[in-house]
Scaffold this active site. Sequence first.
Site, PDB file in Angstrom:
ATOM      1  N   GLU A 123       0.821  -1.206   0.000  1.00 21.97           N
ATOM      2  CA  GLU A 123       0.000   0.000   0.000  1.00 21.97           C
ATOM      3  C   GLU A 123       0.854   1.254   0.000  1.00 21.97           C
ATOM      4  OE1 GLU A 123      -4.129  -0.660   1.866  1.00 21.97           O
ATOM      5  OE2 GLU A 123      -2.731  -1.539   3.303  1.00 21.97           O
ATOM      6  N   GLU A 143      -3.880  -9.731   3.524  1.00 23.64           N
ATOM      7  CA  GLU A 143      -4.705  -9.408   4.690  1.00 23.64           C
ATOM      8  C   GLU A 143      -5.896 -10.340   4.866  1.00 23.64           C
ATOM      9  OE1 GLU A 143      -2.594  -5.490   3.815  1.00 23.64           O
ATOM     10  OE2 GLU A 143      -3.310  -7.239   2.718  1.00 23.64           O
TER      11      GLU A 143
END
Length: 269
Positions: A123, A143
Amino acid sequence: MTAPLRFERHGAVALVTLDRPERHNALSPELICRLDDAFAEIRDDPELRVSVVTGAGEATFCSGGDLELTLPLLTGARAPQDDWDRRLLDDPDILHRTTLKGVTFDKPVIAAVNGACLAGGFELMLGTDIRFAADHAVFGLPEAKHGLIPFAGALVRLPRQVPQAVAMELLMTGAPIGAGAARAAGLVNRVLPPAEVLPAALETAERIARNGPLALAEIKRVVTGTSGLPLDQAYALETEAMGRVMRSADAREGPAAFMEKRNPAFRGA
């Protein structure tokens, strides 16, 4: 104890190194706070025009949030133990600022991805403008495997940077891809031998730093700010940027320097 982040100045270029190689450069509360401070310094210093972000060592760019320290702190499974923990809890926007999510950061940022680029590290990369990757680098958003979701920009940025089907496979399976696949998807600009990644990033940063800083800021502001807007609104923002640039001293200096066969002396105004 050494700090988990190194900040170096190379003329007009800032080099930010995530420095926890023994923990795969995972984002601890201290590292997150120090990265926030580094970006603030770059943003506020007119002498710094471009930044390069990389990881220490040869194995990992960044493995994401520290599963022992940061994630338990954020879920409430671990009580704050020091000032870094408390700062992160008191100012949750730090998580957004350190991945350049939803913030105004007009200076170019280059990622030198020296190894595995996972979760929050992925990210962070998505928040950069130009990306060079080592040929052994892998990229992934695991995740969902841990019952979590990416929350530092990937759910919004990734489908805008690659085809939605590619984004959904990465997000939903959590499976990593190699540097070649990342290049084919358009996630990175170049794939290089490991020893060439950081030099290439710094050389590109230096080339960019010689350009007009006001022009660079407006280019980045319009490109990022018009994503997803209808064309008429997007063109209006571009036209506003044209007005700001064309009224500047830099816009007069650049053509004059070209005609006089000298290097321009841009002032960012």
